[in-house]
Write an enzyme that holds these catalytic residues in place. Structure first.
Site, short mmCIF file in Angstrom:
data_model
loop_
_atom_site.label_atom_id
_atom_site.label_comp_id
_atom_site.label_asym_id
_atom_site.label_seq_id
_atom_site.Cartn_x
_atom_site.Cartn_y
_atom_site.Cartn_z
N HIS A 313 44.72 -20.65 -47.97
CA HIS A 313 43.39 -21.17 -47.53
C HIS A 313 42.03 -20.48 -48.39
CE1 HIS A 313 40.44 -20.23 -44.26
NE2 HIS A 313 41.58 -20.89 -43.73
N ASP A 371 48.76 -22.60 -39.32
CA ASP A 371 49.57 -23.74 -39.36
C ASP A 371 51.62 -22.47 -39.42
OD1 ASP A 371 47.11 -24.83 -40.59
OD2 ASP A 371 47.92 -24.82 -38.53
C1 SDX Z 1 43.47 -24.38 -41.89
O1 SDX Z 1 39.10 -23.89 -43.44
C2 SDX Z 1 39.54 -23.43 -42.33
O2 SDX Z 1 38.95 -22.25 -41.57
C3 SDX Z 1 40.69 -24.33 -41.51
C4 SDX Z 1 41.41 -23.27 -40.21
C5 SDX Z 1 40.76 -23.70 -39.46
O3 SDX Z 1 40.98 -22.53 -38.59
O4 SDX Z 1 40.22 -24.20 -39.60
O5 SDX Z 1 42.37 -22.04 -41.07
C6 SDX Z 1 42.76 -24.16 -40.60
O6 SDX Z 1 42.99 -25.61 -41.97
C7 SDX Z 1 44.73 -23.70 -42.57
C8 SDX Z 1 44.88 -24.66 -43.80
C9 SDX Z 1 46.21 -25.71 -43.04
N1 SDX Z 1 46.02 -26.49 -44.86
C10 SDX Z 1 48.03 -26.39 -44.68
O7 SDX Z 1 48.69 -25.27 -44.43
C11 SDX Z 1 47.99 -26.91 -46.04
C12 SDX Z 1 48.23 -26.41 -47.27
N2 SDX Z 1 47.17 -25.82 -48.03
C13 SDX Z 1 46.58 -26.18 -49.17
O8 SDX Z 1 46.53 -27.66 -49.02
C14 SDX Z 1 45.45 -25.42 -49.47
O9 SDX Z 1 45.89 -23.97 -49.42
C15 SDX Z 1 44.26 -25.36 -48.63
C16 SDX Z 1 43.77 -26.70 -48.60
C17 SDX Z 1 44.31 -24.84 -47.40
C18 SDX Z 1 42.88 -24.82 -49.65
O10 SDX Z 1 42.35 -24.94 -50.63
P1 SDX Z 1 41.50 -25.14 -51.71
O11 SDX Z 1 40.58 -23.59 -51.49
O12 SDX Z 1 41.38 -26.12 -51.88
O13 SDX Z 1 42.38 -24.30 -52.90
P2 SDX Z 1 43.30 -25.29 -54.04
O14 SDX Z 1 43.82 -26.71 -53.12
O15 SDX Z 1 42.06 -25.15 -55.31
O16 SDX Z 1 44.25 -24.25 -54.04
C19 SDX Z 1 44.03 -23.00 -55.62
C20 SDX Z 1 45.49 -23.16 -56.18
C21 SDX Z 1 45.87 -24.99 -56.94
O17 SDX Z 1 46.63 -24.47 -58.01
P3 SDX Z 1 45.50 -24.49 -59.53
O18 SDX Z 1 45.28 -25.76 -59.55
O19 SDX Z 1 45.00 -23.24 -59.48
O20 SDX Z 1 47.09 -24.17 -60.39
O21 SDX Z 1 46.88 -23.27 -55.42
C22 SDX Z 1 47.28 -24.46 -55.00
C23 SDX Z 1 46.47 -25.50 -56.21
O22 SDX Z 1 47.52 -25.87 -56.38
N3 SDX Z 1 47.84 -23.99 -53.85
C24 SDX Z 1 49.07 -24.61 -53.67
C25 SDX Z 1 49.47 -24.44 -52.02
N4 SDX Z 1 47.83 -23.77 -51.17
C26 SDX Z 1 47.30 -23.96 -52.83
N5 SDX Z 1 50.18 -24.89 -54.30
C27 SDX Z 1 51.12 -25.01 -53.11
N6 SDX Z 1 51.35 -24.64 -52.10
C28 SDX Z 1 49.96 -24.97 -51.27
N7 SDX Z 1 49.89 -24.40 -50.17
#
Ligand code: SDX
Length: 436
Positions: A313, A371
């Protein structure tokens, strides 16, 4: 917001004059540096794609403490609202800033109930879609189309128009989501029944048929109502920011909410519940818990492009409080339906346990979000996977409207118009096509 007893001074190593920027404090959470005059004073923009360090507005609606895993709607902890209130009370709270008393709740609920039907013409929009159209494609169209039926209340600057549009959208989204579902399975649309609760009415429109009476299961009704509460608002997330930016042009509330529906569809946002359930089913089909280790290796391999959907998140760097409540709801519904050993629920719990002990997730502070479990409970209720994000949109509509109305009601608001860092071609002459 109030001026903090602090200022920010920005100095430049190239000798440009430094600038002083005011710092403001809210009631809780990070202070903000007011950069509104920065471009005028320095000729420079700030740069923050993805808005990692940018407050786009001030708001009194929802507060999230990502480090503590805390979520408050108008100051009330989500745990207390999900336990002691229902969705109608939560809608009243988000829209008007206070929990209603019994009389106020009855008046608000009646207003919503009396707007649950949609114009009969709306059903003809469905016919243009294939039966297998994704419900979010249908919802994006139908919500935008609502604006064609309410020319009497589309002036977003008119408080009365904003209020009746809020009631209409909250009331009609369940009807539209149920219509999208019925259309996909070739069954007749079911009209709303005013004697049912908001969640009970949705269940009836989804699962009743004209052929026999449908009895709402109170355990499922309560679980669905709680799911709506947990999804109702969440500060300045991607779809809420979309609604605010769209509404800032002065467009009508229906068009702005339709933009929010479109944004929520994305798998990184509201589409994650559908993606998470599909992920669990794929792991289950490939061998279940015994294959979790192999799957996790893929997730940790950057080149795989595989993410653990329902994890991570932008704001929560601790457990999403909604995920905890959703897991409890899972337990309640599965027990009520005699599905305690639901393999996907067991698989999800195994995945969560492994992830929370794995350095990759721990070091990145990746925890289950709203989710991760919501799909399992919706699937147990009988909601098809493709409809999960439609349910999310139904519940989030009240939050989108509350945020939109707060913005429009702010005398300081302007049309949103971000700038850019331009990295393209410098001016060049067009050559005749014979010389290109
Ligand atoms: C919702 O914003 C809100 O409030 C949204 C929400 C709402 O109520 O409106 O809460 C609803 O959208 C919840 C989120 C649902 N999405 C997912 O579950 C999809 C999976 N999650 C990721 O795509 C990610 O965690 C995000 C998009 C939710 C957040 O991404 P960020 O903040 O841009 O973080 P990032 O992608 O920069 O991740 C930081 C690191 C990265 O690794 P490095 O580059 O540092 O090595 O963590 C890794 C990412 O690759 N990472 C994950 C991961 N989420 C982040 N690796 C594996 N699996 C994951 N789910």
């Amino acid at each position: 917001m109030k001026l903090a007893d602090n200022k920010a001074t920005m100095s430049f190593s190239n000798g440009s004059p430094s600038v002083e920027l005011p710092v403001y404090s809210g009631s809780v959470g990070p202070d903000v540096i007011d950069i509104r005059k920065l471009y005028g004073q320095t000729g420079m923009f700030t740069y923050d794609p993805g808005f990692l360090s940018t407050a786009a507005c001030q708001s009194a609606i929802t507060y999230i403490d990502g480090d503590k895993g805390e979520l408050l709607y108008r100051g009330y902890p989500i745990e207390q609202l999900a336990t002691n209130c229902d969705f109608m009370e939560t809608c009243h709270l988000l829209l008007y800033g206070n929990l209603p008393d019994a009389a106020g709740k009855a008046v608000f609920t009646k207003r919503v109930t009396q707007h649950t039907m949609v114009n009969e013409q709306m059903q003809f929009f469905l016919r243009g879609f294939r039966r297998d159209a994704h419900p979010m494609a249908i919802m994006t169209g139908l919500v935008g189309a609502l604006s064609a039926f309410y020319h009497d209340s589309t002036d977003i600057n008119n408080p009365g128009h904003r209020d009746i549009s809020a009631i209409r959208l909250i009331a009609k989204l369940p009807t539209l989501v149920a219509m999208a579902y019925k259309y996909s399975i070739g069954q007749p649309f079911m009209y709303p029944k005013n004697e049912l609760s908001y969640a009970g009415n949705f269940l009836h429109m989804m699962f009743a048929t004209p052929c026999e009476p449908y009895v709402v299961n109170p355990v499922i009704e309560r679980a669905l109502d709680r799911i709506f509460i947990l999804h109702a608002d969440h500060e300045q997330n991607a779809s809420t920011s979309t609604v605010r930016l769209c509404g800032s042009s002065g467009t009508n509330p229906f068009a702005a909410i339709a933009a929010g529906v479109a944004c929520l569809w994305g798998p990184a946002h509201g589409g994650a519940n559908e993606a998470c359930l599909n992920m669990l089913e794929e792991i289950q089909a490939s061998g279940g818990v015994s294959k979790v280790g192999e799957f996790m290796e893929k997730v940790k391999d950057k080149n795989s492009g595989v993410k653990l959907m329902g994890f991570g998140h932008r704001v929560y760097k601790n457990y999403d409080p909604r995920a905890k409540l959703m897991q409890e709801t899972c337990n309640e519904v599965l027990a009520a339906l005699g599905l305690e050993n639901d393999p996907l629920f067991q698989l999800a719990k195994a995945l969560e346990k492994i992830a929370l002990e794995d350095e990759y997730f721990v070091s990145r502070k990746l925890y289950p979000n709203v989710d991760f479990y919501s799909g399992i409970v919706q699937r147990a209720i009988g909601i098809p996977v493709k409809l999960f994000t439609g349910i999310f949109a139904l519940a989030r509509t009240v939050g989108w409207i509350a945020q939109l109305n707060e913005m429009i009601g702010d005398p300081e608001y302007k049309i949103g118009r971000p700038r850019q860092l331009f990295t393209g071609s410098l001016p060049r002459a067009v050559l005749d096509i014979s010389k290109r």
